[in-house]
Write a protein that holds these residues in place. Structure first.
Motif, PDB file in Angstrom:
ATOM      1  N   ARG A 243      36.018  82.051 140.147  1.00 33.59           N
ATOM      2  CA  ARG A 243      37.232  82.594 140.770  1.00 33.59           C
ATOM      3  C   ARG A 243      38.337  81.545 140.816  1.00 33.59           C
ATOM      4  O   ARG A 243      39.513  81.839 140.537  1.00 33.59           O
ATOM      5  CB  ARG A 243      36.934  83.056 142.202  1.00 33.59           C
ATOM      6  N   ALA A 244      37.958  80.321 141.168  1.00 34.12           N
ATOM      7  CA  ALA A 244      38.953  79.251 141.305  1.00 34.12           C
ATOM      8  C   ALA A 244      39.553  78.879 139.957  1.00 34.12           C
ATOM      9  O   ALA A 244      40.763  78.627 139.849  1.00 34.12           O
ATOM     10  CB  ALA A 244      38.315  78.031 141.965  1.00 34.12           C
ATOM     11  N   ALA A 245      38.741  78.850 138.911  1.00 35.39           N
ATOM     12  CA  ALA A 245      39.251  78.531 137.578  1.00 35.39           C
ATOM     13  C   ALA A 245      40.248  79.585 137.114  1.00 35.39           C
ATOM     14  O   ALA A 245      41.290  79.260 136.532  1.00 35.39           O
ATOM     15  CB  ALA A 245      38.101  78.406 136.589  1.00 35.39           C
ATOM     16  N   GLN A 246      39.964  80.835 137.390  1.00 39.47           N
ATOM     17  CA  GLN A 246      40.879  81.900 137.005  1.00 39.47           C
ATOM     18  C   GLN A 246      42.204  81.778 137.745  1.00 39.47           C
ATOM     19  O   GLN A 246      43.281  81.963 137.160  1.00 39.47           O
ATOM     20  CB  GLN A 246      40.241  83.265 137.271  1.00 39.47           C
ATOM     21  N   LYS A 247      42.141  81.472 139.024  1.00 36.76           N
ATOM     22  CA  LYS A 247      43.369  81.290 139.798  1.00 36.76           C
ATOM     23  C   LYS A 247      44.161  80.090 139.291  1.00 36.76           C
ATOM     24  O   LYS A 247      45.399  80.151 139.182  1.00 36.76           O
ATOM     25  CB  LYS A 247      43.039  81.140 141.281  1.00 36.76           C
ATOM     26  N   LEU A 248      43.493  79.000 138.975  1.00 32.70           N
ATOM     27  CA  LEU A 248      44.197  77.823 138.484  1.00 32.70           C
ATOM     28  C   LEU A 248      44.876  78.112 137.155  1.00 32.70           C
ATOM     29  O   LEU A 248      46.029  77.708 136.941  1.00 32.70           O
ATOM     30  CB  LEU A 248      43.241  76.641 138.354  1.00 32.70           C
ATOM     31  N   LYS A 249      44.204  78.796 136.261  1.00 30.36           N
ATOM     32  CA  LYS A 249      44.841  79.178 134.997  1.00 30.36           C
ATOM     33  C   LYS A 249      46.107  79.987 135.257  1.00 30.36           C
ATOM     34  O   LYS A 249      47.146  79.771 134.628  1.00 30.36           O
ATOM     35  CB  LYS A 249      43.868  79.989 134.137  1.00 30.36           C
ATOM     36  N   GLU A 250      46.018  80.927 136.184  1.00 30.36           N
ATOM     37  CA  GLU A 250      47.175  81.756 136.534  1.00 30.36           C
ATOM     38  C   GLU A 250      48.322  80.893 137.047  1.00 30.36           C
ATOM     39  O   GLU A 250      49.486  81.072 136.657  1.00 30.36           O
ATOM     40  CB  GLU A 250      46.747  82.761 137.598  1.00 30.36           C
ATOM     41  N   LEU A 251      48.027  79.935 137.908  1.00 27.35           N
ATOM     42  CA  LEU A 251      49.063  79.074 138.483  1.00 27.35           C
ATOM     43  C   LEU A 251      49.706  78.179 137.424  1.00 27.35           C
ATOM     44  O   LEU A 251      50.911  77.893 137.485  1.00 27.35           O
ATOM     45  CB  LEU A 251      48.464  78.218 139.595  1.00 27.35           C
ATOM     46  N   LEU A 252      48.913  77.746 136.443  1.00 31.42           N
ATOM     47  CA  LEU A 252      49.427  76.871 135.394  1.00 31.42           C
ATOM     48  C   LEU A 252      50.129  77.648 134.281  1.00 31.42           C
ATOM     49  O   LEU A 252      50.791  77.057 133.431  1.00 31.42           O
ATOM     50  CB  LEU A 252      48.289  76.055 134.782  1.00 31.42           C
ATOM     51  N   GLY A 253      49.974  78.967 134.279  1.00 26.70           N
ATOM     52  CA  GLY A 253      50.575  79.775 133.220  1.00 26.70           C
ATOM     53  C   GLY A 253      49.724  79.849 131.973  1.00 26.70           C
ATOM     54  O   GLY A 253      50.230  80.140 130.883  1.00 26.70           O
ATOM     55  N   LEU A 254      48.433  79.600 132.099  1.00 30.54           N
ATOM     56  CA  LEU A 254      47.511  79.618 130.969  1.00 30.54           C
ATOM     57  C   LEU A 254      46.718  80.921 130.958  1.00 30.54           C
ATOM     58  O   LEU A 254      46.559  81.559 131.995  1.00 30.54           O
ATOM     59  CB  LEU A 254      46.555  78.420 131.067  1.00 30.54           C
ATOM     60  N   PRO A 255      46.157  81.289 129.774  1.00 31.85           N
ATOM     61  CA  PRO A 255      46.226  80.575 128.492  1.00 31.85           C
ATOM     62  C   PRO A 255      47.457  80.971 127.691  1.00 31.85           C
ATOM     63  O   PRO A 255      48.093  81.988 127.963  1.00 31.85           O
ATOM     64  CB  PRO A 255      44.951  81.046 127.794  1.00 31.85           C
ATOM     65  N   PHE A 256      47.769  80.144 126.682  1.00 34.19           N
ATOM     66  CA  PHE A 256      48.808  80.478 125.725  1.00 34.19           C
ATOM     67  C   PHE A 256      48.151  81.174 124.523  1.00 34.19           C
ATOM     68  O   PHE A 256      46.931  81.286 124.447  1.00 34.19           O
ATOM     69  CB  PHE A 256      49.547  79.220 125.252  1.00 34.19           C
ATOM     70  N   HIS A 257      48.971  81.593 123.582  1.00 28.15           N
ATOM     71  CA  HIS A 257      48.467  82.280 122.391  1.00 28.15           C
ATOM     72  C   HIS A 257      47.918  81.253 121.404  1.00 28.15           C
ATOM     73  O   HIS A 257      48.584  80.272 121.056  1.00 28.15           O
ATOM     74  CB  HIS A 257      49.586  83.082 121.732  1.00 28.15           C
ATOM     75  N   ARG A 258      46.688  81.461 120.947  1.00 27.22           N
ATOM     76  CA  ARG A 258      46.109  80.600 119.922  1.00 27.22           C
ATOM     77  C   ARG A 258      46.758  80.885 118.566  1.00 27.22           C
ATOM     78  O   ARG A 258      47.086  82.025 118.258  1.00 27.22           O
ATOM     79  CB  ARG A 258      44.600  80.818 119.820  1.00 27.22           C
ATOM     80  N   CYS A 259      46.898  79.831 117.784  1.00 29.07           N
ATOM     81  CA  CYS A 259      47.526  79.986 116.472  1.00 29.07           C
ATOM     82  C   CYS A 259      46.823  79.077 115.479  1.00 29.07           C
ATOM     83  O   CYS A 259      45.968  78.270 115.845  1.00 29.07           O
ATOM     84  CB  CYS A 259      49.012  79.628 116.552  1.00 29.07           C
ATOM     85  N   ASP A 260      47.200  79.197 114.212  1.00 29.41           N
ATOM     86  CA  ASP A 260      46.692  78.294 113.184  1.00 29.41           C
ATOM     87  C   ASP A 260      47.074  76.863 113.553  1.00 29.41           C
ATOM     88  O   ASP A 260      48.220  76.599 113.938  1.00 29.41           O
ATOM     89  CB  ASP A 260      47.293  78.663 111.826  1.00 29.41           C
ATOM     90  N   ASN A 261      46.132  75.943 113.413  1.00 24.41           N
ATOM     91  CA  ASN A 261      46.435  74.567 113.839  1.00 24.41           C
ATOM     92  C   ASN A 261      47.301  73.785 112.848  1.00 24.41           C
ATOM     93  O   ASN A 261      47.827  72.728 113.188  1.00 24.41           O
ATOM     94  CB  ASN A 261      45.150  73.786 114.139  1.00 24.41           C
ATOM     95  N   CYS A 262      47.450  74.287 111.616  1.00 25.32           N
ATOM     96  CA  CYS A 262      48.302  73.615 110.612  1.00 25.32           C
ATOM     97  C   CYS A 262      48.046  72.111 110.590  1.00 25.32           C
ATOM     98  O   CYS A 262      48.975  71.289 110.531  1.00 25.32           O
ATOM     99  CB  CYS A 262      49.780  73.896 110.885  1.00 25.32           C
ATOM    100  N   PHE A 263      46.780  71.735 110.635  1.00 21.74           N
ATOM    101  CA  PHE A 263      46.363  70.331 110.707  1.00 21.74           C
ATOM    102  C   PHE A 263      46.816  69.560 109.473  1.00 21.74           C
ATOM    103  O   PHE A 263      46.605  69.998 108.344  1.00 21.74           O
ATOM    104  CB  PHE A 263      44.838  70.286 110.837  1.00 21.74           C
ATOM    105  N   THR A 264      47.437  68.396 109.700  1.00 22.55           N
ATOM    106  CA  THR A 264      47.924  67.559 108.605  1.00 22.55           C
ATOM    107  C   THR A 264      47.649  66.097 108.909  1.00 22.55           C
ATOM    108  O   THR A 264      48.032  65.585 109.968  1.00 22.55           O
ATOM    109  CB  THR A 264      49.436  67.724 108.395  1.00 22.55           C
ATOM    110  N   VAL A 265      46.963  65.411 108.000  1.00 18.69           N
ATOM    111  CA  VAL A 265      46.779  63.963 108.112  1.00 18.69           C
ATOM    112  C   VAL A 265      47.998  63.283 107.503  1.00 18.69           C
ATOM    113  O   VAL A 265      48.343  63.531 106.336  1.00 18.69           O
ATOM    114  CB  VAL A 265      45.493  63.498 107.403  1.00 18.69           C
ATOM    115  N   GLU A 266      48.647  62.441 108.285  1.00 10.71           N
ATOM    116  CA  GLU A 266      49.849  61.757 107.799  1.00 10.71           C
ATOM    117  C   GLU A 266      49.511  60.423 107.144  1.00 10.71           C
ATOM    118  O   GLU A 266      50.191  60.011 106.207  1.00 10.71           O
ATOM    119  CB  GLU A 266      50.841  61.586 108.952  1.00 10.71           C
ATOM    120  N   TYR A 267      48.476  59.734 107.635  1.00 14.51           N
ATOM    121  CA  TYR A 267      47.984  58.545 106.939  1.00 14.51           C
ATOM    122  C   TYR A 267      46.621  58.143 107.502  1.00 14.51           C
ATOM    123  O   TYR A 267      46.249  58.521 108.607  1.00 14.51           O
ATOM    124  CB  TYR A 267      48.958  57.373 107.009  1.00 14.51           C
ATOM    125  N   THR A 268      45.887  57.410 106.686  1.00 15.82           N
ATOM    126  CA  THR A 268      44.629  56.784 107.093  1.00 15.82           C
ATOM    127  C   THR A 268      44.713  55.318 106.702  1.00 15.82           C
ATOM    128  O   THR A 268      45.002  55.002 105.536  1.00 15.82           O
ATOM    129  CB  THR A 268      43.424  57.445 106.401  1.00 15.82           C
TER     130      THR A 268
END
Length: 337
Positions: free
Chosen positions: A35-60
């Motif tokens: 119950r508390a986790a659900q309330k905290l998510k509500e207070l924080l405005g979570l969750p957001f919409h999941r999307c493609d992570n478009c992961f990119t390595v810029e250098y190694t």
């Protein structure tokens, strides 16, 4: 009769308000946590919409004693998060990773121990703020994440720039803390998907000081994949800290104190491991408020049957991290498992 200022009036209201969702022992602890986790998510405005992570390595790049991977990913549609992952050169199997969250500073380059602007060297040297450097020394991978409104993600050479973004977030039902938590959660997704051969995702540590400690704590509350949480100079009663004096706008969550004190929320972390770090002379997260918070934390860990899974580390100075005192405590927890 002397008249109260509006601030004094609100502080008196806060002081006399019992948090509505404080655990009272009348239901199973796990049911309260849900119950508390659900309330905290509500207070924080979570969750957001999941999307493609478009992961990119810029250098190694090979560094002295570790490999550095600079990458960027999309945490929500149109918003990208820059990160640096450091992997010790000796690692021949997946090892724990420390998610390093810089506090209010000029950016994550502080966590990397790389001064860029005037004053950075003292910020690092004077407060053990080079979190990634120390994580490598302790034998872990390190993931430095640029938090919203800091450094590359909206800050300036003068420091973080939180006000406009935080106020706009409130207008649309979001919070900056919620946004930062979401970025860390999506970063863990990236670790699981692309780096499981080097990172032990069953042993994720999240730590930070000040604003980074605040994010670390709320990540611990809502992200069960993080098994070890080490917030520094961030956990205190709202009455003694966030409500008592000027703090950055990014610290404020509408209605939070109506339902929880900060210590109440630690019950969402139990039975996972929590090491709270503070400075005895910290002026903005006063020690008396930290002590009261830790007493509440201990009572909740007892209710969870995990009394020995939380600890308080007290440094003798002010608002900074205390690496030499904190890491042995955290390491002892990690080495138990």
């Amino acid at each position: 009769m002397s008249a109260k200022t509006p601030h004094e009036h609100n502080l008196s209201l806060l002081a006399n308000m019992m948090p509505l969702m404080r655990y009272d022992g009348k239901e199973p602890f796990a049911a309260w946590q849900a119950r508390a986790a659900q309330k905290l998510k509500e207070l924080l405005g979570l969750p957001f919409h999941r999307c493609d992570n478009c992961f990119t390595v810029e250098y190694t790049k090979k560094r002295d004693g570790f490999t550095e991977i600079r990458f960027r990913f999309q945490s929500e549609e149109g918003y990208f998060v820059p990160c640096h992952l450091w992997i010790p050169e000796w690692a021949n199997k997946p090892i724990p990773v420390v998610i390093c969250l810089q506090g209010h500073s000029k950016g994550m380059h502080i966590s990397l121990g790389r001064p860029k602007y005037p004053g950075d060297e003292e910020s690092i040297r004077g407060g053990d703020r080079d979190f990634a450097v120390r994580a490598i020394q302790e034998g872990y991978c390190a993931l430095a994440i640029e938090q919203r409104n800091f450094g590359e993600c909206g800050g300036t050479e003068e420091g973080p720039d939180c006000y406009n973004s935080s106020m706009t977030a409130l207008l649309i039902g979001r919070t900056t803390i919620g946004e930062r938590v979401w970025d860390v959660q999506r970063a863990i997704d990236v670790l699981e998907k692309y780096f499981s051969q080097v990172v032990d995702t069953n042993k994720i540590i999240c730590m930070g000081n000040s604003g980074g400690g605040t994010t670390s704590f709320y990540v611990g509350c809502l992200e069960p994949r993080v098994k070890y949480i080490m917030p520094s100079c961030a956990m205190c009663t709202f009455e003694d800290s966030i409500a008592a004096m000027h703090h950055c706008s990014c610290n404020y969550i509408p209605n939070i104190r109506k339902y929880f004190e900060m210590g109440d929320l630690a019950g969402l972390i139990a039975p996972r491991y929590l090491v709270i770090v503070c400075g005895k002379e910290d002026p903005i997260f006063p020690y008396k408020g930290v002590q009261k918070t830790f007493e509440l934390v201990k009572s909740l860990y007892k209710a969870a049957g995990a009394e020995d899974h939380c600890a308080l580390v007290v440094g003798e100075g002010g608002h900074r991290f205390y690496a030499d005192a904190a890491w042995p405590v955290m390491n002892a927890y990690i080495n138990q498992n």
